[in-house]
Design an enzyme around this catalytic site. Structure first.
Site, PDB file in Angstrom:
ATOM      1  N   ARG A  45       0.799  -1.182   0.000  1.00 48.95           N
ATOM      2  CA  ARG A  45       0.000   0.000   0.000  1.00 48.95           C
ATOM      3  C   ARG A  45       0.852   1.260   0.000  1.00 48.95           C
ATOM      4  O   ARG A  45       0.379   2.359  -0.235  1.00 48.95           O
ATOM      5  CB  ARG A  45      -0.880   0.005   1.268  1.00 48.95           C
ATOM      6  CG  ARG A  45      -2.030  -0.972   1.175  1.00 48.95           C
ATOM      7  CD  ARG A  45      -2.743  -1.083   2.507  1.00 48.95           C
ATOM      8  NE  ARG A  45      -2.536  -2.408   3.053  1.00 48.95           N
ATOM      9  CZ  ARG A  45      -2.997  -2.774   4.231  1.00 48.95           C
ATOM     10  NH1 ARG A  45      -3.624  -1.930   5.013  1.00 48.95           N
ATOM     11  NH2 ARG A  45      -2.813  -4.012   4.641  1.00 48.95           N
ATOM     12  N   GLY A  46       2.131   1.103   0.265  1.00 50.94           N
ATOM     13  CA  GLY A  46       3.008   2.250   0.533  1.00 50.94           C
ATOM     14  C   GLY A  46       3.171   3.254  -0.592  1.00 50.94           C
ATOM     15  O   GLY A  46       3.549   4.398  -0.347  1.00 50.94           O
ATOM     16  N   ASP A 102       7.482   2.218  -3.004  1.00 48.86           N
ATOM     17  CA  ASP A 102       7.731   3.282  -2.027  1.00 48.86           C
ATOM     18  C   ASP A 102       9.195   3.288  -1.584  1.00 48.86           C
ATOM     19  O   ASP A 102       9.866   4.305  -1.676  1.00 48.86           O
ATOM     20  CB  ASP A 102       6.769   3.180  -0.827  1.00 48.86           C
ATOM     21  CG  ASP A 102       6.835   1.831  -0.111  1.00 48.86           C
ATOM     22  OD1 ASP A 102       7.484   0.888  -0.626  1.00 48.86           O
ATOM     23  OD2 ASP A 102       6.221   1.701   0.963  1.00 48.86           O
ATOM     24  N   ASP A 105      14.447  -1.500   0.038  1.00 45.06           N
ATOM     25  CA  ASP A 105      15.183  -1.724   1.283  1.00 45.06           C
ATOM     26  C   ASP A 105      16.163  -2.881   1.028  1.00 45.06           C
ATOM     27  O   ASP A 105      17.222  -2.684   0.459  1.00 45.06           O
ATOM     28  CB  ASP A 105      14.139  -2.011   2.366  1.00 45.06           C
ATOM     29  CG  ASP A 105      14.711  -2.111   3.750  1.00 45.06           C
ATOM     30  OD1 ASP A 105      15.653  -1.394   4.070  1.00 45.06           O
ATOM     31  OD2 ASP A 105      14.193  -2.930   4.544  1.00 45.06           O
ATOM     32  N   LYS A 133      17.262   2.687   0.241  1.00 45.27           N
ATOM     33  CA  LYS A 133      18.193   2.509   1.368  1.00 45.27           C
ATOM     34  C   LYS A 133      19.286   1.555   0.903  1.00 45.27           C
ATOM     35  O   LYS A 133      19.231   0.349   1.204  1.00 45.27           O
ATOM     36  CB  LYS A 133      17.472   1.871   2.564  1.00 45.27           C
ATOM     37  CG  LYS A 133      16.391   2.697   3.207  1.00 45.27           C
ATOM     38  CD  LYS A 133      15.937   1.939   4.476  1.00 45.27           C
ATOM     39  CE  LYS A 133      14.623   2.386   4.979  1.00 45.27           C
ATOM     40  NZ  LYS A 133      14.104   1.516   6.062  1.00 45.27           N
ATOM     41  N   VAL A 155      11.313   4.825   8.322  1.00 47.25           N
ATOM     42  CA  VAL A 155      10.610   6.059   7.991  1.00 47.25           C
ATOM     43  C   VAL A 155       9.107   5.831   7.808  1.00 47.25           C
ATOM     44  O   VAL A 155       8.664   4.703   7.525  1.00 47.25           O
ATOM     45  CB  VAL A 155      11.200   6.718   6.717  1.00 47.25           C
ATOM     46  CG1 VAL A 155      12.629   7.174   6.946  1.00 47.25           C
ATOM     47  CG2 VAL A 155      11.120   5.783   5.517  1.00 47.25           C
ATOM     48  N   ASP A 161       3.974   3.458   6.112  1.00 44.88           N
ATOM     49  CA  ASP A 161       3.419   3.232   7.452  1.00 44.88           C
ATOM     50  C   ASP A 161       4.400   2.615   8.435  1.00 44.88           C
ATOM     51  O   ASP A 161       5.412   2.028   8.060  1.00 44.88           O
ATOM     52  CB  ASP A 161       2.237   2.262   7.347  1.00 44.88           C
ATOM     53  CG  ASP A 161       2.699   0.827   7.095  1.00 44.88           C
ATOM     54  OD1 ASP A 161       3.451   0.604   6.122  1.00 44.88           O
ATOM     55  OD2 ASP A 161       2.353  -0.066   7.887  1.00 44.88           O
ATOM     56  N   ARG A 167       0.516   6.890   7.606  1.00 44.59           N
ATOM     57  CA  ARG A 167       0.562   6.996   6.134  1.00 44.59           C
ATOM     58  C   ARG A 167       0.117   8.380   5.673  1.00 44.59           C
ATOM     59  O   ARG A 167       0.462   8.818   4.588  1.00 44.59           O
ATOM     60  CB  ARG A 167      -0.385   5.972   5.489  1.00 44.59           C
ATOM     61  CG  ARG A 167       0.066   4.530   5.615  1.00 44.59           C
ATOM     62  CD  ARG A 167      -0.789   3.660   4.684  1.00 44.59           C
ATOM     63  NE  ARG A 167      -0.728   2.261   5.021  1.00 44.59           N
ATOM     64  CZ  ARG A 167       0.200   1.410   4.576  1.00 44.59           C
ATOM     65  NH1 ARG A 167       1.156   1.833   3.791  1.00 44.59           N
ATOM     66  NH2 ARG A 167       0.173   0.138   4.921  1.00 44.59           N
TER      67      ARG A 167
HETATM   68  P1  IMP Z   1      12.371  -4.897   0.688  1.00 49.68           P
HETATM   69  O1  IMP Z   1      11.741  -6.091   0.093  1.00 49.68           O
HETATM   70  O2  IMP Z   1      13.229  -5.248   1.887  1.00 49.68           O
HETATM   71  O3  IMP Z   1      13.113  -4.027  -0.292  1.00 49.68           O
HETATM   72  O4  IMP Z   1      11.224  -4.065   1.340  1.00 49.68           O
HETATM   73  C1  IMP Z   1      10.434  -3.226   0.666  1.00 49.68           C
HETATM   74  C2  IMP Z   1       9.209  -2.886   1.479  1.00 49.68           C
HETATM   75  O5  IMP Z   1       9.477  -2.849   2.873  1.00 49.68           O
HETATM   76  C3  IMP Z   1       8.768  -1.492   1.136  1.00 49.68           C
HETATM   77  O6  IMP Z   1       7.898  -1.497   0.035  1.00 49.68           O
HETATM   78  C4  IMP Z   1       8.083  -1.057   2.410  1.00 49.68           C
HETATM   79  O7  IMP Z   1       6.743  -1.450   2.402  1.00 49.68           O
HETATM   80  C5  IMP Z   1       8.806  -1.780   3.501  1.00 49.68           C
HETATM   81  N1  IMP Z   1       9.773  -0.901   4.165  1.00 49.68           N
HETATM   82  C6  IMP Z   1      11.107  -0.871   3.997  1.00 49.68           C
HETATM   83  N2  IMP Z   1      11.671   0.100   4.751  1.00 49.68           N
HETATM   84  C7  IMP Z   1      10.648   0.701   5.405  1.00 49.68           C
HETATM   85  C8  IMP Z   1      10.577   1.813   6.318  1.00 49.68           C
HETATM   86  O8  IMP Z   1      11.574   2.457   6.689  1.00 49.68           O
HETATM   87  N3  IMP Z   1       9.325   2.136   6.761  1.00 49.68           N
HETATM   88  C9  IMP Z   1       8.207   1.482   6.376  1.00 49.68           C
HETATM   89  N4  IMP Z   1       8.223   0.449   5.520  1.00 49.68           N
HETATM   90  C10 IMP Z   1       9.430   0.053   5.038  1.00 49.68           C
END
Ligand code: IMP
Length: 180
Positions: A45-46, A102, A105, A133, A155, A161, A167
């Protein structure tokens, strides 16, 4: 159990975000100029606030669709297993597609979603993430456009969220836990 108390410290103002969205939309416009249709795919949803602002800046024939992938649950650690909770509704075979995330990470979500979307045979696939990040990356992936590179902070705001809260902030802030 009561949640750990926290405060939110502003990291990126609403004004800075708006200016960056305008720049990004110009670059996206240049990339896709002449397209018969650009399917903008938001990751729920981000990305819902980001995609709403972005498409309104795009002077292109645009369709909007969404994918929902599982991510954090209510924790602040990323799950490595990515599950698709909601797939695309429309056809994207032979289409120009822009996937909107969004935050990149660890990169697992974006990598998984790119694989899924590519398997549907788009003509051209590009990706954009509001936040990146890079220090957290576990898989070799990056978005074609990044709004802002940020350090390893949790964040919230502008669609993002913490346990479904915050949000609706117009800015992006970092979560700082306080001692009660
Ligand atoms: P990844 O698969 O580890 O790259 O994660 C991506 C998802 O993790 C993003 O779409 C966010 O929904 C969530 N996410 C990563 N970092 C944050 C943060 O700092 N705050 C909130 N959600 C996060």
């Amino acid at each position: 159990m009561p949640k750990r108390p926290y405060v939110i410290e502003e990291m990126i103002s609403a004004k800075t975000i708006a200016a960056r969205v305008e720049d990004l939309s110009r670059e996206i416009h240049d990339e896709f100029e002449g397209t018969d249709k650009l399917v903008v795919v938001g990751l729920l949803r981000g990305s819902f606030v980001f995609i709403a602002d972005l498409v309104r800046e795009l002077d292109l024939p645009v369709e909007v669709d969404f994918i929902e992938a599982s991510s954090y649950g209510n924790k602040t650690e990323s799950s490595r297993e990515v599950r698709i909770l909601k797939d695309l509704r429309g056809e994207i075979a032979g289409r120009d597609v822009l996937v909107v995330e969004d935050i990149v990470d660890t990169g697992h979500t974006l990598k998984h979603v790119i694989g899924l979307v590519n398997a549907k045979g788009p003509k051209r696939l590009k990706t954009i993430a509001l936040l990146d990040k890079p220090s957290r990356r576990e898989v070799d992936i990056s978005a074609d456009w990044i709004g802002f590179e940020i350090p390893d902070e949790f964040v919230v705001g502008y669609g993002i969220d913490f346990a479904q809260r915050n949000r609706n902030l117009s800015y992006i802030g970092k979560v700082r836990f306080t001692n009660e």
